[in-house]
Enzyme design. Sequence first.
Site, PDB file in Angstrom:
ATOM      1  N   PHE A   1      40.103  40.618  48.620  1.00 56.54           N
ATOM      2  CA  PHE A   1      41.423  41.091  48.232  1.00 56.54           C
ATOM      3  C   PHE A   1      41.758  42.375  48.987  1.00 56.54           C
ATOM      4  O   PHE A   1      40.905  43.263  49.124  1.00 56.54           O
ATOM      5  CB  PHE A   1      41.468  41.370  46.727  1.00 56.54           C
ATOM      6  CG  PHE A   1      41.931  40.201  45.904  1.00 56.54           C
ATOM      7  CD1 PHE A   1      43.261  40.081  45.535  1.00 56.54           C
ATOM      8  CD2 PHE A   1      41.031  39.234  45.493  1.00 56.54           C
ATOM      9  CE1 PHE A   1      43.693  39.006  44.777  1.00 56.54           C
ATOM     10  CE2 PHE A   1      41.453  38.157  44.727  1.00 56.54           C
ATOM     11  CZ  PHE A   1      42.795  38.037  44.371  1.00 56.54           C
TER      12      PHE A   1
ATOM     13  N   ASP B   1      32.567  37.738  37.622  1.00 60.23           N
ATOM     14  CA  ASP B   1      33.339  38.794  36.976  1.00 60.23           C
ATOM     15  C   ASP B   1      32.730  39.105  35.615  1.00 60.23           C
ATOM     16  O   ASP B   1      32.411  38.188  34.846  1.00 60.23           O
ATOM     17  CB  ASP B   1      34.791  38.350  36.739  1.00 60.23           C
ATOM     18  CG  ASP B   1      35.645  38.399  37.976  1.00 60.23           C
ATOM     19  OD1 ASP B   1      35.177  38.893  39.015  1.00 60.23           O
ATOM     20  OD2 ASP B   1      36.803  37.934  37.900  1.00 60.23           O
TER      21      ASP B   1
ATOM     22  N   HIS C   1      36.001  43.716  34.010  1.00 56.84           N
ATOM     23  CA  HIS C   1      36.952  43.606  35.125  1.00 56.84           C
ATOM     24  C   HIS C   1      38.394  43.512  34.634  1.00 56.84           C
ATOM     25  O   HIS C   1      39.308  43.967  35.313  1.00 56.84           O
ATOM     26  CB  HIS C   1      36.592  42.378  35.972  1.00 56.84           C
ATOM     27  CG  HIS C   1      37.479  42.148  37.155  1.00 56.84           C
ATOM     28  ND1 HIS C   1      37.855  43.153  38.019  1.00 56.84           N
ATOM     29  CD2 HIS C   1      38.068  41.007  37.628  1.00 56.84           C
ATOM     30  CE1 HIS C   1      38.631  42.646  38.963  1.00 56.84           C
ATOM     31  NE2 HIS C   1      38.779  41.356  38.752  1.00 56.84           N
TER      32      HIS C   1
ATOM     33  N   HIS D   1      32.967  42.234  44.217  1.00 59.04           N
ATOM     34  CA  HIS D   1      33.744  40.995  44.299  1.00 59.04           C
ATOM     35  C   HIS D   1      33.685  40.353  45.685  1.00 59.04           C
ATOM     36  O   HIS D   1      34.361  39.357  45.930  1.00 59.04           O
ATOM     37  CB  HIS D   1      35.197  41.254  43.906  1.00 59.04           C
ATOM     38  CG  HIS D   1      35.355  41.775  42.513  1.00 59.04           C
ATOM     39  ND1 HIS D   1      35.519  40.956  41.414  1.00 59.04           N
ATOM     40  CD2 HIS D   1      35.349  43.041  42.029  1.00 59.04           C
ATOM     41  CE1 HIS D   1      35.612  41.693  40.326  1.00 59.04           C
ATOM     42  NE2 HIS D   1      35.520  42.951  40.667  1.00 59.04           N
TER      43      HIS D   1
ATOM     44  N   GLU E   1      33.534  33.116  41.021  1.00 64.56           N
ATOM     45  CA  GLU E   1      34.605  32.993  42.010  1.00 64.56           C
ATOM     46  C   GLU E   1      34.021  33.072  43.416  1.00 64.56           C
ATOM     47  O   GLU E   1      32.896  33.530  43.621  1.00 64.56           O
ATOM     48  CB  GLU E   1      35.633  34.115  41.807  1.00 64.56           C
ATOM     49  CG  GLU E   1      36.338  34.033  40.460  1.00 64.56           C
ATOM     50  CD  GLU E   1      37.163  35.250  40.114  1.00 64.56           C
ATOM     51  OE1 GLU E   1      38.148  35.100  39.379  1.00 64.56           O
ATOM     52  OE2 GLU E   1      36.804  36.370  40.557  1.00 64.56           O
TER      53      GLU E   1
ATOM     54  N   HIS F   1      30.604  35.684  43.266  1.00 69.68           N
ATOM     55  CA  HIS F   1      30.383  36.743  42.283  1.00 69.68           C
ATOM     56  C   HIS F   1      30.762  36.286  40.884  1.00 69.68           C
ATOM     57  O   HIS F   1      31.511  35.330  40.693  1.00 69.68           O
ATOM     58  CB  HIS F   1      31.178  37.999  42.655  1.00 69.68           C
ATOM     59  CG  HIS F   1      32.663  37.811  42.626  1.00 69.68           C
ATOM     60  ND1 HIS F   1      33.375  37.339  43.713  1.00 69.68           N
ATOM     61  CD2 HIS F   1      33.581  38.004  41.637  1.00 69.68           C
ATOM     62  CE1 HIS F   1      34.649  37.267  43.399  1.00 69.68           C
ATOM     63  NE2 HIS F   1      34.804  37.655  42.143  1.00 69.68           N
TER      64      HIS F   1
END
Length: 208
Positions: free
Chosen positions: A19, A55, A59, A49, A172, A53
Site C-alpha cells: 500500500f 492482520d 490493525h 503488511h 492477506e 501476513h
Amino acid sequence: MNKALWDISPVVAPDAPLFPGDEPYALKWTARLSPGCPVNLSAITMSPHVGAHADAPLHYADGVASAAEVSLDPYLGPCRVIHAIGCGPLIRVEHLRHAAENLPPRVLVRCNERADTVWNPDFSAYAPETVEWLAARGVRLIGLDTPSVDPATSKTLDSHQQLLRLDLRVLENLVLDDVPEGDYELIALPLKLAGACASPVRAVLRAL
C-alpha cells in the site's frame, strides 16, 4: 513419503508491492565475515503488511489483540481453497457457493490467475456480507491472494470491521497461483511481535 507442500508466500523484497505509504522491506548488514568477525549479521525494517501476513485486530481497532496476543489456533489446520478467479471488485457469496458444502474452519479464496508483482489498487476484496456468510458456516479464518479484504479506496473498512465483530482472523497477500481448488492443511503462524498491528507469515498448504 512427504506430503505435497505448496508455499503460498511471496518473496519479501524491496520491490514487493505494498500500500502507498507503507514501509518497504529494507535490509542492511551490521557485521560481515572477516578476520575479526565470525558471522554475517543483518537488520531489517519493514511494515508487517509486506508479503503474506496476518492482520491482528489491533490493525482496525484500539484496545484489542496485537500480533503477539492472538491465538494460534485459527492459523493451523484444515483449510479449503476456493477459486473465484475473475470475480471482479468484490468476492460475493455466489462466487463461493459451488464449494461451500461442509466448509472447514479456514477458507482461502483465489481471485487471480497470477498474483500481482507490482502495486495494483484494482484488486478483489471480500464483500462484508460474504464474511458474515462464511462465519455463519463455522469459518474462523479467511484469506485471499490480494492485498486486503477491503477495497484500496475504502475508508470504513467494512469487511475488516466484520472480522472484528465476528472474531475472525485473516491472511492477506497470499500466492495461490498454482494451488488447485480443494482441501488442505494450512500452516501460517504469525510471529509473536509485541504491540504489532500485523505479522508476516510463511504460509504453506500441505496435502491432506
